[in-house]
Design a protein around this motif. Sequence first.
Motif, PDB file in Angstrom:
ATOM      1  N   TYR A 121       0.835  -1.206   0.000  1.00  0.00           N
ATOM      2  CA  TYR A 121       0.000   0.000   0.000  1.00  0.00           C
ATOM      3  C   TYR A 121       0.873   1.260   0.000  1.00  0.00           C
ATOM      4  N   THR A 122       1.872   1.284   0.873  1.00  0.00           N
ATOM      5  CA  THR A 122       2.758   2.454   0.959  1.00  0.00           C
ATOM      6  C   THR A 122       3.460   2.703  -0.367  1.00  0.00           C
ATOM      7  N   LEU A 123       3.969   1.623  -0.958  1.00  0.00           N
ATOM      8  CA  LEU A 123       4.696   1.790  -2.226  1.00  0.00           C
ATOM      9  C   LEU A 123       3.761   2.293  -3.327  1.00  0.00           C
ATOM     10  N   LEU A 124       2.534   1.740  -3.350  1.00  0.00           N
ATOM     11  CA  LEU A 124       1.634   2.105  -4.447  1.00  0.00           C
ATOM     12  C   LEU A 124       1.115   3.534  -4.323  1.00  0.00           C
ATOM     13  N   VAL A 125       0.939   4.017  -3.086  1.00  0.00           N
ATOM     14  CA  VAL A 125       0.448   5.395  -2.974  1.00  0.00           C
ATOM     15  C   VAL A 125       1.592   6.413  -2.956  1.00  0.00           C
ATOM     16  N   SER A 126       2.836   5.928  -2.892  1.00  0.00           N
ATOM     17  CA  SER A 126       3.960   6.870  -2.801  1.00  0.00           C
ATOM     18  C   SER A 126       4.014   7.890  -3.948  1.00  0.00           C
TER      19      SER A 126
END
Lengths: 396, 278
Positions: free
Chosen positions: B119-124
């Motif tokens: 999730y963190t990587l995709l919304v970064s």
Amino acid sequence: MGALTRSFGKPLSFGFIALVAIWLFGLILLPQISMIQRAFQVEDRGGVSAQLSIDIDKLYVRKFDIEQQLKALEQPTAAQPQAPSPFAPSMGQAPAAPSPNDPFAGLSAKKAPAGDPAEIEAKRKALQAEQNAVSAKIADLEAQETGPAALDLRYSLENFTSMSAVHFQIFVATLFYALCVTVLAFLVCYPVAYAVATAGAGNRAAMLLLALVVPYAINELLRIFAWVMILERQGLFNSILNALGVIDFSAGEGFRFVSSNGAVFAVMVYAYVLFMVFPIYNTIETLDRNQIEAARDLGASTWRIHTRIVIPHAKPGIAVGAIMTFMLSAGSIAVPEIVGRGMHPDWFSQVIYRRFFEADSWNQGAAYSLALLVACMVFILAVMAVFKVGIRDIAK
Amino acid sequence: MTDQTAGSLLSAPARRQRSVDWSAALLNGYLLFFFAWMFLPLILMVLAAFNANPTPSATDWQGFTLQWFEKLPRDERFMQGLFHSLLIAAGVIVTAIPMGLAGALILSRLQSRANTLLYTLLVSPVLTPGIVLGATTMIFWRDLFGVEAGLFTTVMAQAAFIAAYCMLMFMARLQRQDHVLEEAALDLGASPFFVFRRVTLPFLMPTILTAAFISFLQSIENYNTTFFAIGGSWTLVTEIGSRMRFGLSPMINAIGVIFIAITVVVAVTHTIMTRKRA
């Protein structure tokens, strides 16, 4: 994984995983990695490679010289269609070959004698031979220049450490200004977000929300443009001053508001304040208004209600707003380029742009971009720590 | 004793009423000031689009004209830029929506710590400055595939963060999904593909349409990312930007009026529709 295949079956699940993999690696991670790689990579332009490029330049000059001489030779004799193209020396080998589109080309060449044709022909042959030799040499050297042998690649911190004092100052100033924009935007928009969020569900609330959505949806550039019109030398502010008699247009007076630091700062607050309003509005809207009523009944002052009830509740929204505003203003290129007109001290985004497109120094451009990215990440982590919110609260 | 209590009970609301009125008036005044600050520049811009004065101005009036609008369709670079913008937007929609949807579906089923990381990587990309996104995409495609910056790299750079917005919208929708229908269909022997096509996808359809619309707007309006990723080409917005740097023209005001008109119509329609539904 198991849950995924159970719900969607194997083929679909693999399709989803493939799509996410393309997005994650192809659009996010690998581009970042190639930027990081560039940031730590130094190309040595000294030594061999510099000498090569000087040699190549010299050869190009010689080639141009030959072409000029050839042209001078051709001038009186040749008709346009068969003048040897300077970019295709091999064509020049068969100058008499008539173009299939022009049956008279060969005829006209024969018909135009100038001086001793045999002598000219010999001279031309010699020049063409040299031209071909030079072209071949250029191609050879250019292949060497771009080939792996001549490129002296090293990995080091040089791109960062060689950041000049001026650039470093701009970097720090940009971050400082971005921080100021963020704080100011919060102060300006908090009462607005509160008022709109607590307006209830009537027509008034809908109108207020609409009044926020419309400027938010209007392009950033156009909103900047509107301000440039106001701040221009012949713009609204100077017109008002003119009408008041403070300055005199006919005498060529007028303040240069645009391209001043203050203008860049003010327009930036204007352009990005709405990115602060919406997250805060969204969180305040979920606050149970009975809490405010209860606090008021118990005698809390307005200040206390806000500091103890509304702001703590709105924390995630404030965090998101601060992050978005900071990120947008630190990375803004539209405002400094357009309002600044290149006359005010640079913004760091402009330095990055010039590294890439004017200095043609991609490695340093990558290093500077990385510095900006890291600064934004540090800011995000700091905000998350201060407001005690997680990544899930932020990206909503 | 009872009198006192009754008295304080009466006076407290009265006092409260007064202070509320006073602060409410202050707040209303501030709101008025804020919205004037938001809208006055835009109103001036709209007025100047109809002014015959060749330097855009709302104060130095030289007569009503529509000539700046008439000039627009004849301006090749603007028209070509609009065409590029539409191409890019179409490219972004067809890449970002499937990616965002796939991301949301995977995250909705993935119950582990990998979930938060993914999730963190995709919304970064949403939290990354636009110019950095543009620059990384430009470097990546040139270094690895020799693709020079242009329309394609712009689609890639924009899709990186627009897909994240789409994913967030799909996740919000999926949270409200009742899995009973899907499970019932699976129990009755429907294939997972059939269930996805006939149950999940119809449920997500309104969000897909909204996401497509938002992606379209985001793509058309984007400046920072596009500025870096577009290379030697141009979109409507980068063309507006480069003209603004060299001086003002009422043609930009005319484009502004069109943008504003579209925005107002869409926003008002949306507000009316959501209020009718509510």
